[in-house]
Design a protein around this motif. Sequence first.
Motif, PDB file in Angstrom:
ATOM      1  N   ASP A 259      51.077  54.539  39.517  1.00  0.00           N
ATOM      2  CA  ASP A 259      50.985  53.085  39.646  1.00  0.00           C
ATOM      3  C   ASP A 259      49.604  52.565  39.245  1.00  0.00           C
ATOM      4  O   ASP A 259      49.333  51.375  39.326  1.00  0.00           O
ATOM      5  CB  ASP A 259      51.363  52.612  41.056  1.00  0.00           C
ATOM      6  CG  ASP A 259      50.474  53.167  42.160  1.00  0.00           C
ATOM      7  OD1 ASP A 259      49.513  53.896  41.851  1.00  0.00           O
ATOM      8  OD2 ASP A 259      50.757  52.877  43.339  1.00  0.00           O
ATOM      9  N   ARG A 260      48.713  53.474  38.787  1.00  0.00           N
ATOM     10  CA  ARG A 260      47.379  53.067  38.339  1.00  0.00           C
ATOM     11  C   ARG A 260      47.113  53.603  36.940  1.00  0.00           C
ATOM     12  O   ARG A 260      47.642  54.638  36.549  1.00  0.00           O
ATOM     13  CB  ARG A 260      46.299  53.571  39.300  1.00  0.00           C
ATOM     14  CG  ARG A 260      46.399  52.950  40.689  1.00  0.00           C
ATOM     15  CD  ARG A 260      45.159  53.230  41.514  1.00  0.00           C
ATOM     16  NE  ARG A 260      45.020  54.639  41.836  1.00  0.00           N
ATOM     17  CZ  ARG A 260      43.897  55.332  41.684  1.00  0.00           C
ATOM     18  NH1 ARG A 260      42.826  54.775  41.157  1.00  0.00           N
ATOM     19  NH2 ARG A 260      43.849  56.596  42.036  1.00  0.00           N
ATOM     20  N   HIS A 321      46.961  47.155  47.160  1.00  0.00           N
ATOM     21  CA  HIS A 321      48.114  46.739  46.359  1.00  0.00           C
ATOM     22  C   HIS A 321      49.016  45.777  47.113  1.00  0.00           C
ATOM     23  O   HIS A 321      49.564  44.828  46.528  1.00  0.00           O
ATOM     24  CB  HIS A 321      48.913  47.961  45.893  1.00  0.00           C
ATOM     25  CG  HIS A 321      49.635  48.687  46.983  1.00  0.00           C
ATOM     26  ND1 HIS A 321      50.943  48.430  47.310  1.00  0.00           N
ATOM     27  CD2 HIS A 321      49.227  49.667  47.828  1.00  0.00           C
ATOM     28  CE1 HIS A 321      51.311  49.217  48.313  1.00  0.00           C
ATOM     29  NE2 HIS A 321      50.299  49.986  48.636  1.00  0.00           N
ATOM     30  N   LYS A 325      49.768  41.849  45.908  1.00  0.00           N
ATOM     31  CA  LYS A 325      51.120  41.357  45.619  1.00  0.00           C
ATOM     32  C   LYS A 325      51.420  40.072  46.375  1.00  0.00           C
ATOM     33  O   LYS A 325      52.040  39.150  45.835  1.00  0.00           O
ATOM     34  CB  LYS A 325      52.146  42.437  45.962  1.00  0.00           C
ATOM     35  CG  LYS A 325      52.156  43.612  45.008  1.00  0.00           C
ATOM     36  CD  LYS A 325      53.000  44.743  45.555  1.00  0.00           C
ATOM     37  CE  LYS A 325      52.804  46.007  44.733  1.00  0.00           C
ATOM     38  NZ  LYS A 325      53.338  47.198  45.391  1.00  0.00           N
ATOM     39  N   HIS A 342      45.114  49.419  39.772  1.00  0.00           N
ATOM     40  CA  HIS A 342      46.411  48.774  39.993  1.00  0.00           C
ATOM     41  C   HIS A 342      46.432  47.479  39.195  1.00  0.00           C
ATOM     42  O   HIS A 342      45.592  46.596  39.392  1.00  0.00           O
ATOM     43  CB  HIS A 342      46.602  48.440  41.477  1.00  0.00           C
ATOM     44  CG  HIS A 342      46.785  49.633  42.361  1.00  0.00           C
ATOM     45  ND1 HIS A 342      48.013  50.210  42.576  1.00  0.00           N
ATOM     46  CD2 HIS A 342      45.899  50.346  43.092  1.00  0.00           C
ATOM     47  CE1 HIS A 342      47.880  51.236  43.408  1.00  0.00           C
ATOM     48  NE2 HIS A 342      46.607  51.346  43.726  1.00  0.00           N
ATOM     49  N   PHE A 344      49.001  44.259  37.837  1.00  0.00           N
ATOM     50  CA  PHE A 344      50.235  43.605  38.256  1.00  0.00           C
ATOM     51  C   PHE A 344      50.641  42.555  37.216  1.00  0.00           C
ATOM     52  O   PHE A 344      50.054  41.467  37.159  1.00  0.00           O
ATOM     53  CB  PHE A 344      50.043  42.911  39.605  1.00  0.00           C
ATOM     54  CG  PHE A 344      49.449  43.783  40.680  1.00  0.00           C
ATOM     55  CD1 PHE A 344      50.251  44.385  41.634  1.00  0.00           C
ATOM     56  CD2 PHE A 344      48.070  43.994  40.734  1.00  0.00           C
ATOM     57  CE1 PHE A 344      49.697  45.181  42.632  1.00  0.00           C
ATOM     58  CE2 PHE A 344      47.511  44.797  41.735  1.00  0.00           C
ATOM     59  CZ  PHE A 344      48.334  45.384  42.679  1.00  0.00           C
ATOM     60  N   ASP A 353      52.667  46.817  40.710  1.00  0.00           N
ATOM     61  CA  ASP A 353      51.678  47.658  40.029  1.00  0.00           C
ATOM     62  C   ASP A 353      52.390  48.824  39.357  1.00  0.00           C
ATOM     63  O   ASP A 353      53.112  49.570  39.996  1.00  0.00           O
ATOM     64  CB  ASP A 353      50.611  48.152  41.004  1.00  0.00           C
ATOM     65  CG  ASP A 353      51.150  48.496  42.387  1.00  0.00           C
ATOM     66  OD1 ASP A 353      52.229  48.026  42.747  1.00  0.00           O
ATOM     67  OD2 ASP A 353      50.473  49.246  43.118  1.00  0.00           O
TER      68      ASP A 353
END
Length: 478
Positions: A259-260, A321, A325, A342, A344, A353
């Motif tokens: 996710d990064r 994160h 969000k 992260h 988005f 992310d």
Amino acid sequence: MCGYLFEWVNISISGAEQLLSPHIFKANDIRGIVDETLTEDAVRQIGHALGTLAYEAGVATLVLGRDGRLSGERLLRALSAGVVLAGVDVIDIGMVPTPTVYFATQYFETGSGVAVTGSHNPPQYNGLKMMLAGATLNSGEITDLRERILSGRLHTAAVAGDIRAENILPAYIDAIAHDVQLARPMTVAIDCGNGVGGVAAVEVFRRLGCTVVDLFCDVDGNFPNHHPDPADEKNLVDLQKALRDTDAEIGLAFDGDADRLGVVTKTGNIIYPDRQIMLFVEDVLADQPGAPIVFDVKCSAHLAILIERHGGVPVMWKTGHSFMKVKIKETGAPFGGEMSGHLFFNDRWGGFDDGLYSGARLLEVLSKLADVHAITDKLNQLPQAVSTPELHIPVAEGENRQLIEQFERRANFNGATINTIDGVRADYADGFGLARASNTTPVIVLRFEADDEVALMRIQNDFRGVFLAIKPDAKLPF
């Protein structure tokens, strides 16, 4: 229904308190050492609490997935066993990147799911990233899970929920391939660090028309080559070598649950995430002029200036994160990002992310440039100051927040504007210093930036004086 779902042992409230370490309930997720602070029994109880929350919210189904850690499969089983006790169904999507879990909650229209993941923590760690009814759980909502279990506020249905397995990876890969279009074919080096991104990364970038130089894309929870954390520059050495030794134009690295995103240029320069955000800002604001862009307190002071220059509205917010969000949803921002990597995208993607999608969007931007030299020049010309990487002061469990509270009371730096939305950020005319409590580990996180080395040292001295006043034995990394 699988037989393991009924391998449940009723545990007294006092027994539950012993099993549920308060230290695993973090601000953005649940995280702990497997079989020590994070046991199968604890995960099963947390699953029951999450199932109860889902039941109370009218959510019928949770999507569950896991990363490639050695403990992932059994913790996912324990989690499922708890969820179905509340009469809530489970869609088990197996071993996938964490963003694939987020994608699946939208694909199956549940808005709710859990990723069993230790992210970039050492191999003995694991944890849970949770969302319910379209919102990621954070802070007090996560702490309340423990209180709910200890007080016995759990719903046990007369009929347990069902569980089914689904393979969502093809749909996830298709969605990225259909959304992102490259202006020309590219050669890209990718390093998954033996994390779960390896189940999808090579196919994603080949589907985009790339020639892929792949490193450590076989999933191995022992992480035998290097730790899957692109925020630490020593974990990018192999990628830098691949860029030197091959025709790859750019290098992409992913953390343990993908996710990064980490980025390295052909010349070996690391493009840290706040500078990645700068590149994306220009692209996103071209389509949505005047829009807010959200970034966390660790990012460069140059980022807000660049956002305003391109007609956007800079919004600084808390690191984490789940916090990001919430803020992106609240402001309607088409894009946001953190210094941790992260990113988005909330314009053409789902607002979560996603390292693989972010890497694809990066190539979409860079493919418009003629060749590798133009790419390298573009990235190296992004605004940059003299800065430190993320620095850490290790402390006892729980001590970091106490020390930051003391730091905030003493922070009165001459000529600086103090921001306390997440720790203490002191912005000077020629730089900034930041001290905040980590959301995931018992450390104080520091970062410094300035126009030159003299200013950097002055700002660090301001912070050093306060830290030594409140903790004389502190081992400062600057």
